[in-house]
Design an enzyme around this catalytic site. Structure first.
Site, PDB file in Angstrom:
ATOM      1  N   ASP A 215      84.987  52.087  28.550  1.00  0.00           N
ATOM      2  CA  ASP A 215      84.940  51.105  29.783  1.00  0.00           C
ATOM      3  C   ASP A 215      84.065  50.276  30.365  1.00  0.00           C
ATOM      4  OD1 ASP A 215      86.047  50.716  32.770  1.00  0.00           O
ATOM      5  OD2 ASP A 215      84.247  52.184  33.720  1.00  0.00           O
TER       6      ASP A 215
ATOM      7  N   ASP B  34      82.139  48.547  33.617  1.00  0.00           N
ATOM      8  CA  ASP B  34      81.379  48.693  34.732  1.00  0.00           C
ATOM      9  C   ASP B  34      81.098  50.731  34.654  1.00  0.00           C
ATOM     10  OD1 ASP B  34      81.887  47.113  36.263  1.00  0.00           O
ATOM     11  OD2 ASP B  34      83.353  46.457  35.596  1.00  0.00           O
TER      12      ASP B  34
ATOM     13  N   GLU C 245      78.844  47.931  38.828  1.00  0.00           N
ATOM     14  CA  GLU C 245      80.036  47.552  39.004  1.00  0.00           C
ATOM     15  C   GLU C 245      79.853  46.509  39.561  1.00  0.00           C
ATOM     16  OE1 GLU C 245      82.760  49.482  38.990  1.00  0.00           O
ATOM     17  OE2 GLU C 245      81.947  51.628  38.999  1.00  0.00           O
TER      18      GLU C 245
ATOM     19  N   ARG D 189      90.171  43.783  46.753  1.00  0.00           N
ATOM     20  CA  ARG D 189      88.215  43.399  46.720  1.00  0.00           C
ATOM     21  C   ARG D 189      88.559  42.102  46.771  1.00  0.00           C
ATOM     22  NH1 ARG D 189      86.588  48.272  42.719  1.00  0.00           N
ATOM     23  NH2 ARG D 189      88.802  47.805  41.832  1.00  0.00           N
TER      24      ARG D 189
ATOM     25  N   GLY E  92      88.759  47.055  33.423  1.00  0.00           N
ATOM     26  CA  GLY E  92      89.483  46.892  34.954  1.00  0.00           C
ATOM     27  C   GLY E  92      88.545  45.598  35.741  1.00  0.00           C
TER      28      GLY E  92
ATOM     29  N   LYS F 105      95.501  49.867  30.911  1.00  0.00           N
ATOM     30  CA  LYS F 105      94.328  50.550  29.617  1.00  0.00           C
ATOM     31  C   LYS F 105      95.204  51.039  28.698  1.00  0.00           C
ATOM     32  CE  LYS F 105      90.201  50.684  32.432  1.00  0.00           C
ATOM     33  NZ  LYS F 105      88.734  51.425  33.047  1.00  0.00           N
TER      34      LYS F 105
ATOM     35  N   ASP G 121      84.835  56.895  33.346  1.00  0.00           N
ATOM     36  CA  ASP G 121      84.062  57.092  34.825  1.00  0.00           C
ATOM     37  C   ASP G 121      84.625  57.390  35.402  1.00  0.00           C
ATOM     38  OD1 ASP G 121      82.304  55.251  36.322  1.00  0.00           O
ATOM     39  OD2 ASP G 121      83.749  53.946  34.989  1.00  0.00           O
TER      40      ASP G 121
ATOM     41  N   ASN H 101      90.694  55.501  37.251  1.00  0.00           N
ATOM     42  CA  ASN H 101      91.500  54.952  36.356  1.00  0.00           C
ATOM     43  C   ASN H 101      91.745  54.406  34.995  1.00  0.00           C
ATOM     44  OD1 ASN H 101      89.073  53.301  36.756  1.00  0.00           O
ATOM     45  ND2 ASN H 101      90.218  50.876  36.103  1.00  0.00           N
TER      46      ASN H 101
END
Length: 280
Positions: free
Chosen positions: A79, A81, A88, A124, A169, A213, A236, A239
């Site tokens: 991943d 972020d 992030e 977002r 993501g 993913k 982390d 997702n």
């Protein structure tokens, strides 16, 4: 089973106390802040006791099958972020709009698994509508940092012949730059729509959610001609759980509790290069 105990600030007496609690037949020093307890009589109760004591002491306690090494694997998938990087990105972009608290709240809820990821991302990104696209470069230049131990970990896995995948993501603006900067083999993320030099508040194409993913890891494994059990997957947030679930080794890096609970090993205090100690 073996137990690897490590922590950047871990004192020898702390590690030895935890090793005694584990009842190891042998204890092998790995470096100044790490040791391996070998030939344990593993149980869920032992793991729960060691995990609690280690966390309290600021030590990572990683149970792993004896004999496992980087040579068992062919791919490391990460991943982005809060895993490969410390921030992030969407929260920092939002900060350029004066909207970081609102966006961060949604991000945190999504990472804890309390919100659907795709819906949360759309919410977002919509808040970013009208922002000058130059803000993306500012975030990359001024705020994006590689997580501790990240580059050392990547150097070691490449030297061992493993391929690398960044699956996020987040956004291609950042993954594309990191792919080039860190010489990664593949990257996949969301595409932010930009018109007339400004963010439109939309994502182009499908959203890279938990399912996507997982599919991406499967796709890269198929291209390499390997089984997903030959992949190490690091993440982390909630997702990341689907792709972590198909891996031969899943690594929760400074992760949310729901992720730590389901991962094969958890690095709560060590850098990303803690993976190398676990597989030493």
């Amino acid at each position: 089973m073996n137990l690897v105990l490590q922590g950047p600030q871990a004192a020898p007496d702390t590690l030895e106390r935890l090793a005694t609690l584990a009842g190891a037949a042998r204890v092998v020093p790995l470096h100044a802040h790490a040791l391996r307890c070998e030939d344990l009589s593993f149980s869920a109760d032992l793991k729960a006791r060691i995990d609690a004591a280690a966390f309290e002491a600021g030590v990572d306690a990683c149970f792993i099958e004896a004999g496992r090494s980087l040579a068992d694997f062919r791919l490391v998938a990460m991943d982005m972020d809060s895993t490969l990087i410390t921030i992030e990105c969407i929260d920092e972009i939002a900060d350029m709009q004066g909207l970081k608290p609102q966006v961060s709240e949604i991000t945190e809820a999504a990472m804890r698994g309390e919100l659907d990821f795709s819906e949360s991302l759309e919410r977002r990104v919509a808040l970013l509508a009208g922002l000058d696209a130059a803000a993306l470069q500012r975030v990359y230049d001024e705020r994006l940092r590689i997580s501790p131990g990240g580059e050392a970990m990547l150097d070691a896995v490449r030297a061992a012949g493993l391929k690398t995948l960044l699956v996020s993501g987040g956004f291609t603006f950042f993954t594309d730059r990191l792919k080039q900067r860190l010489s990664l083999d593949a990257a996949h993320a969301n595409v932010l729509e930009i018109a007339n030099g400004r963010l439109t508040g939309r994502v182009i194409g499908g959203i890279v959610d938990a399912e996507e993913k997982m599919r991406t890891v499967q796709k890269i494994c198929a291209e390499l001609g390997i089984d997903a059990r030959q992949a190490i997957v690091m993440g982390d947030g909630a997702n990341d759980l689907r792709m972590m679930g198909i891996a031969g080794l899943s690594v929760a890096f400074r992760a949310k509790p729901v992720v730590r609970a389901q991962a094969g090993v958890a690095l709560n205090f060590s850098g990303l290069d803690g993976l190398l100690t676990v597989l030493a």
